[in-house]
Design an enzyme around this catalytic site. Structure first.
Site, PDB file in Angstrom:
ATOM      1  N   SER A 151       9.694  28.955  23.713  1.00 33.29           N
ATOM      2  CA  SER A 151      11.134  28.684  23.107  1.00 33.29           C
ATOM      3  C   SER A 151      11.431  29.294  21.945  1.00 33.29           C
ATOM      4  CB  SER A 151      11.498  27.382  23.579  1.00 33.29           C
ATOM      5  OG  SER A 151      12.872  26.983  22.800  1.00 33.29           O
ATOM      6  N   TYR A 164      10.387  17.734  22.587  1.00 33.58           N
ATOM      7  CA  TYR A 164      10.609  19.153  23.143  1.00 33.58           C
ATOM      8  C   TYR A 164      10.166  19.992  22.023  1.00 33.58           C
ATOM      9  CZ  TYR A 164      12.560  23.300  25.605  1.00 33.58           C
ATOM     10  OH  TYR A 164      12.675  24.548  26.008  1.00 33.58           O
TER      11      TYR A 164
END
Ligand code: BGC
Length: 266
Positions: A151, A164
């Site tokens: 990401s 996350y």
């Protein structure tokens, strides 16, 4: 000849979102595809049908990637079916967002378990098979290829998402470390770093006009990404066209990492 002809790819988290599109693209590129799903087989079967309707081969494989026994079983089933595995796309990922002071250990463990430990477990099983088999020059110049779906948040800190962002930062050094360790064995390891891509994980944001507008402010290219923006990069990273590429993250983010706030500030 298709770029992944005769190769077998396992895509985790392939029953939805980026993983589903990558699985379909791998199938179209000639690979036999293991379509991993966590719990509910229906959506994985739809991805399998999309691949087979287009003339490819695929099977649905259940496994919670955070569980060692299930990951080992999944690799055994896939290798039993297609003989080996050449490509791992470690894509399964979840979010369980909370303000830091309110984040529970269960939220922390769930996200680290799937996103980071899942990547470790799947990569380890893939590498064991790559090392066992070695290079088969007719199929690929590499003994195996691993692609992590990371990401932009392997770089960008993200308030309210400590679990996350930590998992993605961890994937970055997992990817680089095993790329360094395994390059002599002709195993290539890379990541894709998507930005804001329209999937279920962030649907609560992009489905609301205000949320979509504030997301777009973070994207210089001015649109939210689609899973079809990401999938061709995975196929390229799996193919011999990228044979000299290892240990790197390719960001597919419409410029999210370009500090868009500095277009006018600073
Ligand atoms: C997250 C999305 C988010 C995007 C950009 C992704 O890794 O899963 O929820 O929209 O990063 O911030």
């Amino acid at each position: 000849m298709k770029p992944l002809e005769g190769q077998t790819a396992l895509v985790t988290g392939a029953s939805s979102g980026i993983g589903a599109q990558i699985a379909i693209a791998m199938g179209a590129a000639g690979a036999q595809v293991g379509v991993n799903y966590p719990f509910d087989q229906g959506p994985a079967d739809q991805v399998v049908s999309a691949i087979t309707r287009a003339g490819g081969a695929a099977i649905a494989l259940q496994a919670d990637v955070s569980r060692e026994d299930q990951v080992i079983q999944m690799f055994q089933t896939l290798i039993g079916m297609y003989g080996t595995v050449d490509i791992l796309v470690s894509n399964a990922g979840i979010q369980k967002d909370a303000a830091f002071a309110e984040m529970t250990l269960a939220q922390w463990n769930a996200v680290l378990g799937v996103n980071l430990t899942g990547g470790f477990l799947c990569a380890r099983e893939a590498v064991k098979e790559f090392l066992r088999r070695g290079v088969v020059p007719e199929r690929s110049r590499a003994a195996g290829k691993i692609i992590f779906t990371s990401s932009v948040h392997e770089i960008i800190p993200w308030a309210g998402h400590a679990n996350y962002a930590t998992s993605k930062g961890g994937i970055m050094l997992l990817m680089k470390t095993i790329a360094q360790e395994l390059a002599p064995q002709k195993i290539r390891v890379n990541s894709i770093g998507p930005g804001a891509i329209k999937t279920a994980i962030n649907e609560s944001v992009w489905s609301d006009p205000q949320g979509a507008a504030s997301m777009c402010k973070l994207i210089p290219y001015g649109r939210i990404g689609e899973t079809t923006d990401v999938a061709p990069v995975a196929v390229w990273l799996a193919s011999d066209a990228s044979d000299y590429v290892t240990g790197t993250t390719i960001f597919v983010d419409g410029g999210m990492l370009l500090y868009p706030g500095f277009r006018t500030g600073g």
